[in-house]
Design an enzyme around this catalytic site. Sequence first.
Site, PDB file in Angstrom:
ATOM      1  CE  LYS A   1      -3.890  -1.991   2.385  1.00 11.25           C
ATOM      2  NZ  LYS A   1      -5.003  -1.363   1.934  1.00 11.25           N
TER       3      LYS A   1
ATOM      4  NE  ARG B   1     -10.497  -9.869  -1.811  1.00 12.60           N
ATOM      5  CZ  ARG B   1     -10.747  -8.782  -2.951  1.00 12.60           C
ATOM      6  NH1 ARG B   1     -11.730  -9.646  -3.578  1.00 12.60           N
ATOM      7  NH2 ARG B   1     -10.881  -8.031  -2.958  1.00 12.60           N
TER       8      ARG B   1
HETATM    9  N1  BES Z   1      -8.208  -3.673   4.257  1.00 10.33           N
HETATM   10  C1  BES Z   1      -8.095  -3.043   3.266  1.00 10.33           C
HETATM   11  C2  BES Z   1      -9.480  -2.507   2.939  1.00 10.33           C
HETATM   12  C3  BES Z   1      -9.768  -0.881   3.743  1.00 10.33           C
HETATM   13  C4  BES Z   1      -9.457   0.247   2.952  1.00 10.33           C
HETATM   14  C5  BES Z   1     -10.384  -1.396   4.668  1.00 10.33           C
HETATM   15  C6  BES Z   1      -9.772   1.245   3.731  1.00 10.33           C
HETATM   16  C7  BES Z   1     -10.637   0.203   5.678  1.00 10.33           C
HETATM   17  C8  BES Z   1      -9.885   0.852   4.520  1.00 10.33           C
HETATM   18  C9  BES Z   1      -8.909  -4.302   2.140  1.00 10.33           C
HETATM   19  O1  BES Z   1      -7.574  -5.319   2.766  1.00 10.33           O
HETATM   20  C10 BES Z   1      -7.633  -3.712   0.799  1.00 10.33           C
HETATM   21  O2  BES Z   1      -6.559  -3.509   0.660  1.00 10.33           O
HETATM   22  N2  BES Z   1      -8.635  -3.914  -1.002  1.00 10.33           N
HETATM   23  C11 BES Z   1      -7.839  -3.643  -1.237  1.00 10.33           C
HETATM   24  C12 BES Z   1      -8.723  -4.548  -1.975  1.00 10.33           C
HETATM   25  C13 BES Z   1      -8.455  -4.555  -3.941  1.00 10.33           C
HETATM   26  C14 BES Z   1      -7.021  -4.824  -3.353  1.00 10.33           C
HETATM   27  C15 BES Z   1      -8.795  -5.662  -4.842  1.00 10.33           C
HETATM   28  C16 BES Z   1      -9.148  -2.384  -1.890  1.00 10.33           C
HETATM   29  O3  BES Z   1      -9.661  -2.099  -1.362  1.00 10.33           O
HETATM   30  O4  BES Z   1      -8.375  -1.403  -2.402  1.00 10.33           O
HETATM   31 MN    MN Z   2      -5.036  -5.675   1.840  1.00  7.55          MN
END
Ligand code: BES
Ligand code: MN
Length: 496
Positions: free
Chosen positions: A274, A348
């Site tokens: 990230k 997931r």
């Molecule tokens: N934990 C994150 C989702 C999230 C984002 C929670 C912001 C709280 C605040 C999750 O694991 C994630 O990174 N999801 C990605 C999925 C994508 C890579 C398909 C996302 O939402 O960007």
């Molecule tokens: Mn994630």
Amino acid sequence: MKITFAEPSTQKSFAPKSGALVVGVGPKPKLAAAARRLDSATNGALSRAMSASRFSGKEGQLLEILAPEGISNPRVLLVGIGDGLNELELENLGGRVLSHLNRVGESTSNLFVDAGAKDLATAAARIAYGARLASYRFDQYRTKESADSKPTLRTLTVRVKGAANARRAFQSLDKVADGVFMTRDLVSQPPNVLFPKSFANEAKTLTKLGVKVEVLGEKQMAKLGMETLLAVGRGSEQESQLAVMRWNGAGRSTKPVAFVGKGVTFDTGGISLKPGAGMEEMKWDMGGAGAVTGLMKALAGRKAKVNAIGVIGLVENMPDGRAQRPGDIVTSMSGQTIEVINTDAEGRLVLADALWYTQKRFKPQFMIDLATLTGAIIIGLGHEHAGLFSNDDALSDQLAAAGRASGEKVWRLPLDKAYDKMLDCPAADMKNIGGRSAGSITAAQFLQRFVNDSPWAHLDIAGVAWSQKDAPTTPKGGTGFGVRLLDRFVRDNYEG
Ligand code: BES
Ligand code: MN
Ligand code: ZN
């Protein structure tokens, strides 16, 4: 802060001579009984203060009168009760009063409940519950806070006719608040303190309440074939865990209900790292597991007549030489294979094995999972509703109703074959992302592939697990979202 219930004084003069006196005022404004007596004891100070201000007795309004003549109390607080209050409005009233008294530096108070609801004793319990919820603070790491920002209120006495009934009604609400507080604590703890093992240890503390807690380590999970969950934790120095909590409050023949939580104690994204800005927020990527644990605490605490299972998948998603790579193909406990396109779509993968394990081992009436699963749900629903996905209309309706009743609202989004297809992949049975569009839905479709034929609902709580602003019964920070919702859902549909 200590909350107690007492009968209102029957004397003409007010019994409590110190601390704040909190009294209700209806619209127009119309003083309720305690307020009326107080107005005459103070030579009309209340009436004069109201006419000098914009206070009209509307729901949500507060008016403070300092050092009124005729009584020795430092302050009187008028509270607008409008034409009467529902449960949520009563909770909010309690929360607002509590926050106000803490802000102004009051240490004791008496709150009179003599109008504003049909059943005053249960209304008093709701107000007290709201006050308790608002009293939450996470300050264990603040060593230098100045005295004038610290909360001051030590006792709140709720005065109502039929105080014993109010006390009884409050008892079970107080246990729900204990669960909410546990969730808020878990969500607020920093990731160097709360990691899979230490989280599992927190779950084990529920043993005191009669919850059976089992914790599986990496060896046991490997034996069960939970490769997708384990793959997420491979880059971490912290051992992944799966905790299973069981509360048996109903007869042995009653099928259990099951709650499953995403517990990523820190989500760096893994090799699909990230961006740095705001990454600290990913300490609360275990909000689903936190809610499941707090819910189990609430159910056990109030001895709910239900058999409930809580399963939480606990992992830390880190980049490392051993971390999983984009392109890896992993085999889930269900036997289905997944090409990991993005290691940041890790929740997931954790839930895939946790859900499969739960339905296979416990054959529950249904499963509900909670997960801070997608950023896309925040784009879609903001911070007002959690996303709800379900393969069962009745379950979905029950959750929506519990959401309205508890104030923890959910909004249903669709599942559909056409979305499911977006996960198809030439290299394996599926890939772990569906592309840019409908990100929350394709995430839910992914989970659905692991629920077998169990009735199931998925709550995407990424937008509601943490809040940037104070609300009457939810101070900013970890909200504890899910505990009030699911406690209500269980109480209204699955007890007795
Ligand atoms: N934990 C994150 C989702 C999230 C984002 C929670 C912001 C709280 C605040 C999750 O694991 C994630 O990174 N999801 C990605 C999925 C994508 C890579 C398909 C996302 O939402 O960007
Ligand atoms: Mn994630
Ligand atoms: Zn995540």
